[in-house]
Design a protein around this motif. Structure first.
Motif, PDB file in Angstrom:
ATOM      1  N   ASN A   1       0.698  -1.300   0.035  1.00 37.92           N
ATOM      2  CA  ASN A   1      -0.025   0.075   0.041  1.00 37.92           C
ATOM      3  C   ASN A   1       0.892   1.338  -0.042  1.00 37.92           C
ATOM      4  O   ASN A   1       0.344   2.304  -0.713  1.00 37.92           O
ATOM      5  N   PHE A   2       1.899   1.169   0.629  1.00 38.46           N
ATOM      6  CA  PHE A   2       2.946   2.368   0.470  1.00 38.46           C
ATOM      7  C   PHE A   2       3.457   2.338  -0.930  1.00 38.46           C
ATOM      8  O   PHE A   2       3.404   3.633  -1.441  1.00 38.46           O
TER       9      PHE A   2
ATOM     10  N   LEU B   1      -3.980   7.238   4.585  1.00 41.69           N
ATOM     11  CA  LEU B   1      -3.217   7.866   5.535  1.00 41.69           C
ATOM     12  C   LEU B   1      -2.996   7.067   6.704  1.00 41.69           C
ATOM     13  O   LEU B   1      -1.902   6.799   7.127  1.00 41.69           O
ATOM     14  N   LYS B   2      -3.811   6.235   7.191  1.00 39.22           N
ATOM     15  CA  LYS B   2      -3.728   5.388   8.222  1.00 39.22           C
ATOM     16  C   LYS B   2      -2.642   4.120   7.612  1.00 39.22           C
ATOM     17  O   LYS B   2      -1.915   4.009   8.519  1.00 39.22           O
ATOM     18  N   ASP B   3      -2.618   3.722   6.546  1.00 47.95           N
ATOM     19  CA  ASP B   3      -1.929   2.736   5.993  1.00 47.95           C
ATOM     20  C   ASP B   3      -0.277   3.150   5.892  1.00 47.95           C
ATOM     21  O   ASP B   3       0.459   2.563   6.291  1.00 47.95           O
ATOM     22  N   VAL B   4      -0.214   4.519   5.429  1.00 48.93           N
ATOM     23  CA  VAL B   4       0.951   5.146   5.343  1.00 48.93           C
ATOM     24  C   VAL B   4       1.513   5.219   6.844  1.00 48.93           C
ATOM     25  O   VAL B   4       2.786   5.089   7.163  1.00 48.93           O
ATOM     26  N   ARG B   5       0.715   5.695   7.650  1.00 51.52           N
ATOM     27  CA  ARG B   5       1.143   5.775   9.103  1.00 51.52           C
ATOM     28  C   ARG B   5       1.471   4.592   9.673  1.00 51.52           C
ATOM     29  O   ARG B   5       2.682   4.500  10.454  1.00 51.52           O
ATOM     30  N   LEU B   6       0.893   3.450   9.247  1.00 50.84           N
ATOM     31  CA  LEU B   6       1.162   2.173   9.892  1.00 50.84           C
ATOM     32  C   LEU B   6       2.720   1.732   9.348  1.00 50.84           C
ATOM     33  O   LEU B   6       3.511   1.093  10.061  1.00 50.84           O
TER      34      LEU B   6
ATOM     35  N   ILE C   1      10.455   8.751   1.701  1.00 49.05           N
ATOM     36  CA  ILE C   1       9.390   8.722   0.783  1.00 49.05           C
ATOM     37  C   ILE C   1       7.796   8.515   1.484  1.00 49.05           C
ATOM     38  O   ILE C   1       6.851   9.634   1.326  1.00 49.05           O
ATOM     39  N   ALA C   2       7.769   7.712   2.325  1.00 45.75           N
ATOM     40  CA  ALA C   2       6.580   7.646   3.143  1.00 45.75           C
ATOM     41  C   ALA C   2       6.112   8.860   3.929  1.00 45.75           C
ATOM     42  O   ALA C   2       4.840   9.183   4.034  1.00 45.75           O
TER      43      ALA C   2
END
Lengths: 293, 293, 293, 293
Positions: free
Chosen positions: A173-174, A237-242, A256-257
């Motif tokens: 997902n990132f 946003l949640k997935d990148v935060r994780l 990049i994330a």
């Protein structure tokens, strides 16, 4: 087999039908009753409470985030009440830390635990074409796998530690979010010189970048409305935060994330939180003074 | 047609043979004599100086950067001496500002100017499978196009202003660099949790990211040696720098490109300047304390 | 007044002595007994358990992070057992979300809650020269303020909502971290051209940047060993992470903080986690191939 | 001494008056005649062309950027016509590469070359309170220094290679831009929680960050109009771009500078190009959906 299914969001109905089509007896639970009734009409059994869906051989859950699973599976007492030998297959995208806690907790309770996050949108779930990323103890995974194959194009195994499947999901997902932002920046650069982003994406998706992800998201960015949402900005946003949290826990910087995270927050601040996460690409146009749509 | 070709680097021989195979009379010039002799043995004519290669109907040039073109085409007097009606097709990846200056200068001298940067590596040039991004005045482009098709899988046209083809090339190379860095970060995250990057890339390139670029670069990052260079790190830095400059000139921020630029500089400082630009991905592993190779 | 003090880390002894010097009766608790004994010898009373330190008019706590406070103040039962009318003054740097939860929880239990994070190192605590950032209900703050003034150069009030003082503390620590990284990058640029970083910092700290923070951290970066730690790298990462989380909760992107977070993670991955957080500046030199020390 | 002065922008008049006050004979040149006339009325001599200002013992120039110096000093023939033994003192902020080219060119022509960029705004120039960063061959510097001291609080020397003074100037301006962005992000975070940025800046500038730069720029960001410009946004972008280019030339990544560059471009795209560069801080508020002013 007797199968439980918890969480009938936009993926759930497709999963349920594929499980029933595979000949399994299905008990379903959902917070709101609508989706349950539709499936009961097709032969599923209604669970009055989450614990009922754990009186099965295998229970699959598909919930939005860590907190929902904590509440529905753990705090409700469902896990404590699980039938002996039951295997819980968690299809949700959760944090790596939460996956590790869940694995430990299931171990204490004597319930099998398989992490099996999926790649694909609701239409792929309905068509049985998801890619399933699975990890867990060999016996649990062996029990779950035939069920997963009922809705999978392919089941990809990543070993015995459940959280590893979650890491892979976050990495993918990132990568999608990075592609979205990159398409946005590349398209914004092109349009700064009078070249339509559609012309750039046509070139890219017919040559070096001829992959489903580029075609799907290139079309969404060309359209530029980002509605209705297939996958919401807030979930992006949640997935990148994780992913960032998983990186930090193992001392792995993901620059990049970090840029993507800032971009998602900015998009949400701009009022796009309920739009599709492909709207992340809109930031590249807005920051150049040429907002889309 | 009488065709000139200037610059016989690792792409040049393939281009030359395809032009001769197409039945054209070819005059070639190169700074070092080795590549010239090989082509003369196959029927090409040696140009003693760049100006000789401009005594033709169409002259193609493939040089490494702005400064080389300035020197070989302009400062040498070749452009001033060009045969009346000659069209210069510049295949190089140059800055947008330089492309605009070249277009203006050719106009003053009465020489046609087509920008036609290419996508593809030397083997694609030899096989006639390049993707050619072309822009220029309609009559010049019409004259050049049959030649371009001799080595192209497809010629993509982007209008009458030559520099637009260069913008597209920079946007594509930026997208490639972003993909490389993203594969590096995603792979480093995976390896932080014991999942081999090869396993992650196998999943990605067989599902959402099943594109040639991901397959090619995924394999290079799996290998992890980044040698020999197909396209050097220093050239990768140059192209990202040109994309940033093109963005700045039109007030278009490219935050991902900024991260890539820093990454290329860091890789070069680490001694990898002569390695393949896919080595950019190595930074994600090095920064996490797990250097590749 | 009868005062409790929980947490006798490197700041605690200085705080305790100033409180006793102010004429207050002091009951102290600490996880490890050493620091307690020293203070008992000077007239303080030993609390056998955290709850004992809450049998007071005002209890100050100085613990390292959210989890420690949760455990010592809440899970231990201390808060439930607090003397009626007691005010808890939390000097720790905590997350904004945790501060809000604590304020609500104290309200439920009828215990006053003041957030009062401090600026300054242990020597400033001992000298009574801390800057105290305080927020809380007016009556609680009025009761706590005379105690805070015993170790403060100045008490800065930020209103009735306790977490606001924590936001200010995070904003200040973020600004310090940004200054550290900036000094690192500026110094690395200077040294790339043969100018010693000490010469650059001397200019800066005697002209535009003649502030205590620049002088203190400039000297640490000049020294370049980053040991012993006055404030550990891992705590620097924590504070920047909390600033980012506070920003995200209110949809406020902080792109510089994102770069700092990546830099701290990279420094920790390089083995510098136990060093002073000024070692963040070392990254700018390492990435340029000229590591310090 | 007979002194030439080229470039009478907003710093020039103050410099000129201090030079004349020091008892020197002054010949001035400026593109537009207005500022010249005012100084002629005070006793200066008008140069008809730049070369006239080089018929002196020392010529100071203060021009906006590389291109202007190239045109006025070199292309105009002024340098070729310089009086024997003349020393050119370049006060402008130029690129490091340009400074090196100028030093070489002056050497060929037998003209001394000192780089002496300054820190301070026009009021400091008029008050003789600039900080001057100087580098050049010892004899040239010795000749120039008494003149520099006429408008300097202090002359800081950085060795014999002129471009080193330019590197220092770029490092300082980068540090200022970083401080501006950091104040913006910290202030935006504070305001997200209801704390006025003025309250945060008051704390900061009275404690850890009690430096002139923080006070000056904190006040500008509090005001929030960023007009009139003391130093324009476009010049801020230029200086950060030059710092990045200087870093790249010596393989020194400057990730904070990259973020600043993107922020300046975004501010200019938002229409703030003519405002003061402190307006960079406005981006942090705009990206959070709370634009200033």
């Amino acid at each position: 087999m007797h199968v439980g299914l918890i969480g009938l969001g936009n993926m759930g109905a497709g999963l349920a039908r594929n499980l029933m089509k595979g000949g399994h007896e299905l008990t379903v639970w959902n917070r709101s009753p609508g989706p349950v009734e539709a499936l009961v009409a097709e032969g599923a059994t209604r669970a009055e409470k989450p614990a009922d869906a754990f009186q099965t051989d295998v229970t699959l859950s598909m919930l939005s985030q860590d907190e929902a699973i904590e509440e529905v599976v753990v705090a409700s007492g469902a896990l404590d009440a699980a039938k002996a030998g039951c295997v819980h297959v968690n299809l949700s995208t959760v944090s790596v830390a939460f996956a590790d806690r869940m694995a430990a907790l299931h171990g204490e309770k004597g319930v099998g635990y398989v992490a099996a996050p999926v790649l694909g949108r609701p239409d792929a779930a309905a068509a049985g074409k998801l890619n399933v990323l699975a990890a867990g103890a060999a016996d649990s995974l062996a029990k779950a796998r035939p069920l997963l194959e009922l809705f999978a194009a392919k089941v990809w195994e990543f070993g015995e530690k459940p959280s590893r499947a979650n890491v892979v999901k976050l990495a993918v997902n990132f990568s999608l979010a990075s592609m979205i932002e990159t398409l946005g920046e590349a398209g914004s650069l092109a349009e700064a010189y009078g070249i339509g982003r559609a012309d750039l994406y046509e070139l890219m998706t017919n040559t070096l970048f001829s992959a489903p992800a580029y075609k799907t998201y290139g079309a969404l960015i060309e359209d530029g409305t980002f509605e209705p949402a297939g996958f919401k900005m807030t979930l992006g946003l949640k997935d990148v935060r994780l992913a960032l949290a998983a990186g930090e826990a193992q001392r792995t910087p993901l620059p990049i994330a970090s840029v993507l995270r800032d971009g998602f927050i900015e998009a949400i601040a701009a009022g796009d939180g309920e739009k599709d996460w492909s709207g992340l690409a809109g930031g590249a146009f807005r920051r150049a003074g040429r907002p889309l749509g």
